[in-house]
Design a protein around this motif. Structure first.
Motif, PDB file in Angstrom:
ATOM      1  N   PRO A   1       0.780  -1.190  -0.228  1.00 20.57           N
ATOM      2  CA  PRO A   1       0.106  -0.031   0.183  1.00 20.57           C
ATOM      3  C   PRO A   1       0.855   1.291  -0.001  1.00 20.57           C
ATOM      4  CG  PRO A   1      -0.969  -1.571   1.609  1.00 20.57           C
ATOM      5  CD  PRO A   1       0.470  -2.241   0.910  1.00 20.57           C
ATOM      6  N   HIS A   2       1.802   1.134   0.583  1.00 20.60           N
ATOM      7  CA  HIS A   2       2.806   2.614   0.782  1.00 20.60           C
ATOM      8  C   HIS A   2       3.736   2.856  -0.327  1.00 20.60           C
ATOM      9  CE1 HIS A   2       5.115  -0.749   2.012  1.00 20.60           C
ATOM     10  NE2 HIS A   2       6.279  -0.020   2.040  1.00 20.60           N
ATOM     11  N   GLN A   3       3.896   1.810  -1.434  1.00 18.98           N
ATOM     12  CA  GLN A   3       4.527   1.805  -2.447  1.00 18.98           C
ATOM     13  C   GLN A   3       3.943   2.770  -3.743  1.00 18.98           C
ATOM     14  OE1 GLN A   3       5.539  -2.075  -2.754  1.00 18.98           O
ATOM     15  NE2 GLN A   3       7.727  -1.632  -1.432  1.00 18.98           N
ATOM     16  N   GLY A   4       4.784   3.313  -4.586  1.00 15.69           N
ATOM     17  CA  GLY A   4       4.537   3.700  -5.794  1.00 15.69           C
ATOM     18  C   GLY A   4       5.110   3.210  -7.043  1.00 15.69           C
ATOM     19  N   VAL A   5       4.942   3.521  -8.266  1.00 14.82           N
ATOM     20  CA  VAL A   5       5.580   2.933  -9.395  1.00 14.82           C
ATOM     21  C   VAL A   5       6.199   4.201  -9.943  1.00 14.82           C
ATOM     22  CG1 VAL A   5       3.266   3.054 -10.405  1.00 14.82           C
ATOM     23  CG2 VAL A   5       5.069   2.171 -11.504  1.00 14.82           C
ATOM     24  N   LEU A   6       7.710   4.009 -10.281  1.00 18.91           N
ATOM     25  CA  LEU A   6       8.407   4.753 -11.061  1.00 18.91           C
ATOM     26  C   LEU A   6       8.163   4.554 -12.430  1.00 18.91           C
ATOM     27  CD1 LEU A   6      11.679   4.371  -9.202  1.00 18.91           C
ATOM     28  CD2 LEU A   6      10.655   6.383  -9.295  1.00 18.91           C
ATOM     29  N   CYS A   7       7.850   5.889 -13.173  1.00 16.97           N
ATOM     30  CA  CYS A   7       7.642   5.779 -14.704  1.00 16.97           C
ATOM     31  C   CYS A   7       8.046   7.031 -15.138  1.00 16.97           C
ATOM     32  CB  CYS A   7       6.313   5.337 -14.792  1.00 16.97           C
ATOM     33  SG  CYS A   7       5.160   6.581 -15.185  1.00 16.97           S
ATOM     34  N   ALA A   8       8.180   7.180 -16.527  1.00 15.32           N
ATOM     35  CA  ALA A   8       8.438   8.527 -17.243  1.00 15.32           C
ATOM     36  C   ALA A   8       7.053   9.201 -17.033  1.00 15.32           C
ATOM     37  CB  ALA A   8       8.734   8.217 -18.659  1.00 15.32           C
ATOM     38  N   GLU A   9       7.386  10.659 -17.085  1.00 14.93           N
ATOM     39  CA  GLU A   9       6.193  11.384 -16.817  1.00 14.93           C
ATOM     40  C   GLU A   9       5.289  11.416 -17.847  1.00 14.93           C
ATOM     41  OE1 GLU A   9       7.690  15.443 -14.181  1.00 14.93           O
ATOM     42  OE2 GLU A   9       7.757  15.603 -16.469  1.00 14.93           O
ATOM     43  N   THR A  10       5.750  10.928 -18.965  1.00 18.63           N
ATOM     44  CA  THR A  10       4.897  10.917 -20.168  1.00 18.63           C
ATOM     45  C   THR A  10       4.432   9.457 -20.255  1.00 18.63           C
ATOM     46  OG1 THR A  10       6.870  10.370 -21.341  1.00 18.63           O
ATOM     47  CG2 THR A  10       5.923  12.442 -21.818  1.00 18.63           C
ATOM     48  N   GLY A  11       4.597   8.851 -19.307  1.00 15.20           N
ATOM     49  CA  GLY A  11       4.040   7.336 -19.331  1.00 15.20           C
ATOM     50  C   GLY A  11       2.562   7.340 -19.173  1.00 15.20           C
ATOM     51  N   HIS A  12       1.840   6.184 -19.879  1.00 13.35           N
ATOM     52  CA  HIS A  12       0.604   6.034 -20.226  1.00 13.35           C
ATOM     53  C   HIS A  12      -0.119   6.053 -18.886  1.00 13.35           C
ATOM     54  CE1 HIS A  12      -3.024   4.420 -22.099  1.00 13.35           C
ATOM     55  NE2 HIS A  12      -2.669   5.318 -23.273  1.00 13.35           N
ATOM     56  N   ILE A  13       0.261   5.309 -17.681  1.00 18.88           N
ATOM     57  CA  ILE A  13      -0.288   5.264 -16.606  1.00 18.88           C
ATOM     58  C   ILE A  13      -0.282   6.756 -15.828  1.00 18.88           C
ATOM     59  CG2 ILE A  13       0.079   2.941 -16.107  1.00 18.88           C
ATOM     60  CD1 ILE A  13       2.467   3.592 -14.365  1.00 18.88           C
ATOM     61  N   ASN A  14       0.655   7.458 -16.428  1.00 17.70           N
ATOM     62  CA  ASN A  14       0.712   8.843 -15.681  1.00 17.70           C
ATOM     63  C   ASN A  14      -0.373   9.849 -16.270  1.00 17.70           C
ATOM     64  OD1 ASN A  14       1.605  10.451 -13.510  1.00 17.70           O
ATOM     65  ND2 ASN A  14       3.186  11.310 -14.874  1.00 17.70           N
TER      66      ASN A  14
ATOM     67  N   GLU B   1      12.500  12.045 -24.458  1.00 21.01           N
ATOM     68  CA  GLU B   1      11.933  11.267 -25.605  1.00 21.01           C
ATOM     69  C   GLU B   1      11.110  10.044 -25.029  1.00 21.01           C
ATOM     70  OE1 GLU B   1      14.477  10.524 -28.805  1.00 21.01           O
ATOM     71  OE2 GLU B   1      14.180  12.516 -29.368  1.00 21.01           O
ATOM     72  N   GLY B   2      10.327  10.273 -23.810  1.00 23.81           N
ATOM     73  CA  GLY B   2       9.676   9.301 -23.339  1.00 23.81           C
ATOM     74  C   GLY B   2      10.307   8.024 -22.538  1.00 23.81           C
ATOM     75  N   LYS B   3      11.419   8.058 -22.610  1.00 20.40           N
ATOM     76  CA  LYS B   3      12.335   7.085 -21.837  1.00 20.40           C
ATOM     77  C   LYS B   3      12.981   7.429 -20.589  1.00 20.40           C
ATOM     78  CE  LYS B   3      15.302   5.073 -24.729  1.00 20.40           C
ATOM     79  NZ  LYS B   3      15.990   5.158 -25.930  1.00 20.40           N
ATOM     80  N   ILE B   4      13.265   6.552 -19.714  1.00 21.91           N
ATOM     81  CA  ILE B   4      14.059   6.987 -18.245  1.00 21.91           C
ATOM     82  C   ILE B   4      15.176   6.174 -18.450  1.00 21.91           C
ATOM     83  CG2 ILE B   4      12.171   7.677 -17.027  1.00 21.91           C
ATOM     84  CD1 ILE B   4      11.725   4.928 -15.801  1.00 21.91           C
ATOM     85  N   THR B   5      16.025   6.387 -17.502  1.00 18.67           N
ATOM     86  CA  THR B   5      17.268   5.657 -17.569  1.00 18.67           C
ATOM     87  C   THR B   5      17.562   5.037 -16.198  1.00 18.67           C
ATOM     88  OG1 THR B   5      18.490   7.539 -16.447  1.00 18.67           O
ATOM     89  CG2 THR B   5      18.231   7.622 -19.017  1.00 18.67           C
ATOM     90  N   ALA B   6      18.500   4.119 -16.129  1.00 20.66           N
ATOM     91  CA  ALA B   6      18.886   3.292 -15.185  1.00 20.66           C
ATOM     92  C   ALA B   6      19.483   4.123 -14.018  1.00 20.66           C
ATOM     93  CB  ALA B   6      20.021   2.198 -15.176  1.00 20.66           C
ATOM     94  N   GLN B   7      20.176   5.205 -14.396  1.00 19.77           N
ATOM     95  CA  GLN B   7      20.612   6.370 -13.507  1.00 19.77           C
ATOM     96  C   GLN B   7      19.562   7.099 -12.715  1.00 19.77           C
ATOM     97  OE1 GLN B   7      24.056   6.645 -13.017  1.00 19.77           O
ATOM     98  NE2 GLN B   7      23.402   7.802 -11.246  1.00 19.77           N
TER      99      GLN B   7
ATOM    100  N   GLY C   1      -4.977   2.942  -5.329  1.00 19.77           N
ATOM    101  CA  GLY C   1      -4.319   3.384  -4.128  1.00 19.77           C
ATOM    102  C   GLY C   1      -2.712   3.845  -4.274  1.00 19.77           C
ATOM    103  N   HIS C   2      -2.368   3.688  -5.332  1.00 24.36           N
ATOM    104  CA  HIS C   2      -0.961   3.860  -5.404  1.00 24.36           C
ATOM    105  C   HIS C   2      -0.431   5.272  -6.326  1.00 24.36           C
ATOM    106  CE1 HIS C   2      -0.340  -0.082  -3.804  1.00 24.36           C
ATOM    107  NE2 HIS C   2      -1.338  -0.311  -4.788  1.00 24.36           N
ATOM    108  N   LYS C   3       0.643   5.723  -5.739  1.00 21.34           N
ATOM    109  CA  LYS C   3       0.872   6.717  -6.504  1.00 21.34           C
ATOM    110  C   LYS C   3       1.785   6.670  -7.762  1.00 21.34           C
ATOM    111  CE  LYS C   3       3.000  11.675  -5.255  1.00 21.34           C
ATOM    112  NZ  LYS C   3       1.671  12.556  -5.074  1.00 21.34           N
ATOM    113  N   VAL C   4       1.697   7.426  -8.800  1.00 21.22           N
ATOM    114  CA  VAL C   4       2.694   7.442  -9.988  1.00 21.22           C
ATOM    115  C   VAL C   4       3.569   8.335  -9.728  1.00 21.22           C
ATOM    116  CG1 VAL C   4       2.902   7.324 -12.364  1.00 21.22           C
ATOM    117  CG2 VAL C   4       0.872   6.431 -11.560  1.00 21.22           C
ATOM    118  N   LEU C   5       4.839   7.716  -9.657  1.00 28.29           N
ATOM    119  CA  LEU C   5       6.125   8.627  -9.394  1.00 28.29           C
ATOM    120  C   LEU C   5       6.669   9.080 -10.771  1.00 28.29           C
ATOM    121  CD1 LEU C   5       7.682   6.471  -6.474  1.00 28.29           C
ATOM    122  CD2 LEU C   5       6.273   8.545  -6.085  1.00 28.29           C
ATOM    123  N   GLY C   6       6.284  10.158 -11.318  1.00 28.78           N
ATOM    124  CA  GLY C   6       6.825  10.447 -12.440  1.00 28.78           C
ATOM    125  C   GLY C   6       8.147  11.124 -12.578  1.00 28.78           C
ATOM    126  N   LEU C   7       9.149  10.564 -13.560  1.00 22.77           N
ATOM    127  CA  LEU C   7      10.375  10.994 -13.528  1.00 22.77           C
ATOM    128  C   LEU C   7      10.506  11.700 -15.036  1.00 22.77           C
ATOM    129  CD1 LEU C   7      12.284   7.667 -12.951  1.00 22.77           C
ATOM    130  CD2 LEU C   7      12.166   9.876 -11.341  1.00 22.77           C
TER     131      LEU C   7
END
Lengths: 342, 342, 342, 342
Positions: free
Chosen positions: D75-88, D109-115, D99-105
């Motif tokens: 419950p206390h966790q969110g999902v990391l994704c690109a700000e442009t991600g479909h779920i966001n 060009e729609g991608k996020i990096t390991a870093q 119940g979960h926050k989308v944590l937009g990065l």
């Protein structure tokens, strides 16, 4: 008006209040990581003989219930409990608001049995359409129950065994546990040994507020503080909980208050029985449920507050009288005299 | 160690504590329908010149925020707020846990503008795929903000007008409103007139705990107590909140505490400025954010607690100093002397 | 193996399939705003004599139920339904997953009565602790029920009246409504007049999939498409639903399929009765529930699929036989012969 | 009007439709446990070289995303994704509704990096107030992204390594994966090896509907069917998904369709570039984003449908052209001619 309507009509027990006043000026870190909280945690772990248990202090029972249950269940799981369980009837759907169904089991005097739990699980896991039904994911019970009855140690042992067999975490709501300890053969170490999570309630035993959640299963303790915060239960001045529980756990004050609440309630019970009023429920704790002739109910209602519980027939009503830390000998004597004079 | 890390390190203001002690023995009904709560409600309605407003007392800010927001929004709606808003960053996703997205707007010094709100709504309602996006359903802002800044009356008037145009309820988080009243031209009657809901925080202004939620829009007040109970916010000994707020609202104590917190903070601000340390944020309230050379930060950290806020560059760090009701002249003088001696 | 286990074992009715094949190459806008959807909407509004009703096409019943219920209820409200209601037992807690309690009422043959609804509401709204309990916020029933029984028009009229009195929206799950129309005196215009929302199910009446939700109460239609999207129910190639419902609603195909399913089922029912097997439920629709001697159950199970419903005693079991659009005269004749030969 | 507005304007690829027609009369068990589903599962496991993977067929992408994410997160966790991600941005807060926050990065060009993932986790887990913030609990990315770009194998390998280091499950949204396979060096076995869960989308690659979720991590597969049912994703006639995916996976049809969609899109891209129109996004898949002079946009809009994506300046607008399985050489040639003639 002398109040017997519930066990939270007055403020704090003098020793609790004194501790709050004495520490009022101290500057502490917030959110329950201060030294008073740490000390109270250590005391409770020792009383439970559970050196590795997680201990968390929350303001109230609904918070303790929703936070714990939401922490344990996966989304498709529900919580087994007596149909009369507090989470099923008196928390405005707080559990459902976290996404989980409460799976009510028919109950005798507020209790459920190991056999009921077993049967439910077996039926679920052998149904061809199991995935279309909520999976039982944990068991919730109250010690004492919402109807004043208690589980015996043997009953708890049996429930624990069934829970292990079906891999169901066991959670005990101890909002009135101080009374439960006074009125049963179940001890804190028993609870720590037999439950995955339980709590020792302060609100109904002389604190201003506060429930001490003991997480005996370390897997369930992981990240629990995140959930406390998310559910709105992380008190900024968390030291208030630590200070109160320090005093509550010192020199057995919690046991003493529990014993006193029960003793006063049993004095009332004897008066009801001597009057010839039957008991709606065979309660041995601080809630008593006599069945009153309606005229007696009306007459008593002019001087005493109590709760109307259930209509029994056209002329009789079950009501609830509660005792608390502040119920005095004089209060009880007055009520008994009024009963006898009816 | 003198503590400036937050505004809730100590217990209650003496007048608050005294009220709690004096009323401790009274027997009252539970859950906030006692006479102290009623009296405090009446006082707050009068201070707000809002005779019909609903007033509800909750234990903490996260509860006040989640309960209010969940009461207002429909399932497909989200809440507009500054990216730095408390609900967006420091409540462990409590709003999302009620099913709603927090729609963060880029913010200047913690504030958002009427224009931003308008633009967001216009963009949403003209998008061809609007149903695929969360609908803005209300506006949340904090007075003062999480960064110590305040909205002016003119700014609030403009936001109110935009909210009416787009039919968005306006909710103001007043966790530090006592300071906000001291540091802005916005009054309680202004808030009651311009907001649908706001709250006056007690926790950070000398209460043990407690936030007074004022629901100026009667439609939103409907059934609100159900939601308080469901979210775990209905305190059994609700009188504790009534008693504290009665004292807080008597003879302007809340204003006095707010003014005092701000005055002490501005003394610190002047000391930072005189030392030549830039301010990370132009705060006029009880949180101050100087940018310290790292060696100064380390040196001060040996005697004073404060919060590390943000790394500014390799050699400088923004930190936060908070004052509270219990910050004494001596505390402030000591810190200023330490700063000057660096 | 001839399949009678459910009413969705085969693909689509030939006329439905033909419509899909014929329109396969057309290029349409997505998400249900294409001309086929518009045409099907218009047809259904006309059949319901409800020119202003909202009509939305969803893929399945659980989606239709959760989307509708989540759209209607406020957070502290629950949905009244028969204990045997689909949402209470066979949707894996989908309603609770939206935050709402299902308030199960004891039911006779899957149905609830106006009186039960009235009594529940009256009890709730006169309880002193009402805010501690989930507020009844709407009524859900199924036509026909999960047990094959139907509401009469008079029963629905009475429920409608009670719902209006208590301001409860009325929602009818019509997953098998085609059969319900064939087996009761309730028509589509009756449903549109008496319900706030209902749906006409396609999945169990010859479509590949699809349920047509009719929102007769325009207040509830507001923003409904947002909720469809949020709950995962907005089909990209929404035209598939429009195309299927166009065919389904043309020349009374839906009525014809419903009548045929019921006719085949009643042939089975007569065979059970003639064999002397009692009926577990007095169903007049396409689900039949004979109580079989266990040896007969076993023997039939070698050639026919059906669902085991309930153990009646050591030697008898209630089972369910379902007919569908594709149940042929030959299938029925074979099963009847097998029964007679036992 | 020739439609390029999205990749789901037409029905099914002829081979898919043929399979549906051919199997229409078969009687199968419901809910996806029929032989067609089993066969399609086996084929996909083999294509992925993942013999132990769970495979589940869902109707649409939003369902696949919410079901998977709700199954994974506490419950206390969110999902990391690109700000442009479909779920966001384009699922109406469906994730928050669980119940979960989308944590937009912030994304390039729609991608996020390991870093980025590493930095976010490190910052979270070193913050003193971590429990007050949503914990990153998994990573979501799309292959190809919502902007048509693709992750390289090297990029995915790096993300996988970071996810393992922080114990974050990795979930890849493959709504357009058929194109992603055609336009990148990432294969199905790579995805099965590097992700915990991913899906192969059918809706946008020639199926009527359907997404095949592959759960490579067996821990996450446990009880997944309960969640499918709860979220409304368990199709009664589940065989429709099995039948379509059987055909889709036979003889590489999915690869062929992906390659064809990409080839047609790249022909359009060349035409835009030759015309001198800059590209808003360097897409190598079936979505192309030219920046058009507004007059050209208007002129083309009379004969072709496409999506307005973003205003670039007063005189230029970025738009999106999509190709699908049914985009013909003639469609593309017509559009190219129209462009050249402008």
């Amino acid at each position: 008006m002398i109040r017997f309507e519930c066990d939270y009509t007055t403020g704090a027990h003098p020793k609790i209040l004194e501790a709050l006043v004495n520490t009022n000026g101290e500057a502490c870190p917030g959110y329950g990581v201060d030294e008073h909280c740490e000390q109270a945690r250590a005391m409770l772990r020792e009383l439970c003989r559970a050196p590795d248990a997680g201990v968390h202090f929350l303001v109230g029972g609904t918070q303790a219930n929703t936070t714990t249950i939401a922490a344990i269940l996966r989304p498709h799981q529900g919580v087994l409990c007596a149909e009369t369980g507090h989470i099923n009837v008196h928390e405005t759907g707080a559990i459902e608001a976290t996404g989980h169904k409460v799976l009510g089991l028919p109950s005798t005097e507020g209790k459920i049995t190991a056999q009921q739990i077993h049967d439910y699980c077996q039926a679920h896991h052998t149904d061809v359409a199991w995935e279309h039904m909520v999976q039982p994911g944990m068991v919730y019970l109250s010690q004492p129950t919402e109807l004043g009855t208690v589980y015996t140690l043997a009953e708890l042992e049996a429930i624990n065994e069934t829970c292990r067999r079906w891999r169901l975490p066991l959670f005990v709501d101890g909002a009135r546990l101080a009374c439960g300890l006074a009125a049963s053969d179940v001890t804190l170490p028993d609870l720590a040994r037999l439950c995955d999570v339980f709590y020792l309630g302060g609100t109904k035993a002389g604190l201003l507020f506060g429930e001490a959640v003991v997480i005996a299963n370390p897997n369930l303790d992981h990240d629990f503080r995140y959930l406390i915060k998310q559910r709105g239960g992380m008190l900024a001045k968390g030291r208030l909980l630590g200070v109160q529980f320090e005093a509550f756990l010192t020199d057995g004050l919690f046991l003493e208050i529990g014993r006193q609440e029960v003793a006063q309630a049993l004095r009332l019970r004897r008066a009801f029985e001597e009057k010839g009023w039957p008991l709606f429920m065979d309660s041995t704790t601080n809630q008593q449920f006599p069945i009153l002739p309606n005229e007696a109910m009306e007459a008593l209602g002019r001087e005493y507050s109590f709760e109307v519980w259930a209509k029994v027939d056209e002329r009789h009503t079950a009501v609830r009288f509660c005792t608390s830390w502040s119920t005095s000998d004089a209060d009880v004597a007055a009520l008994i005299a009024s009963i006898q004079n009816l």
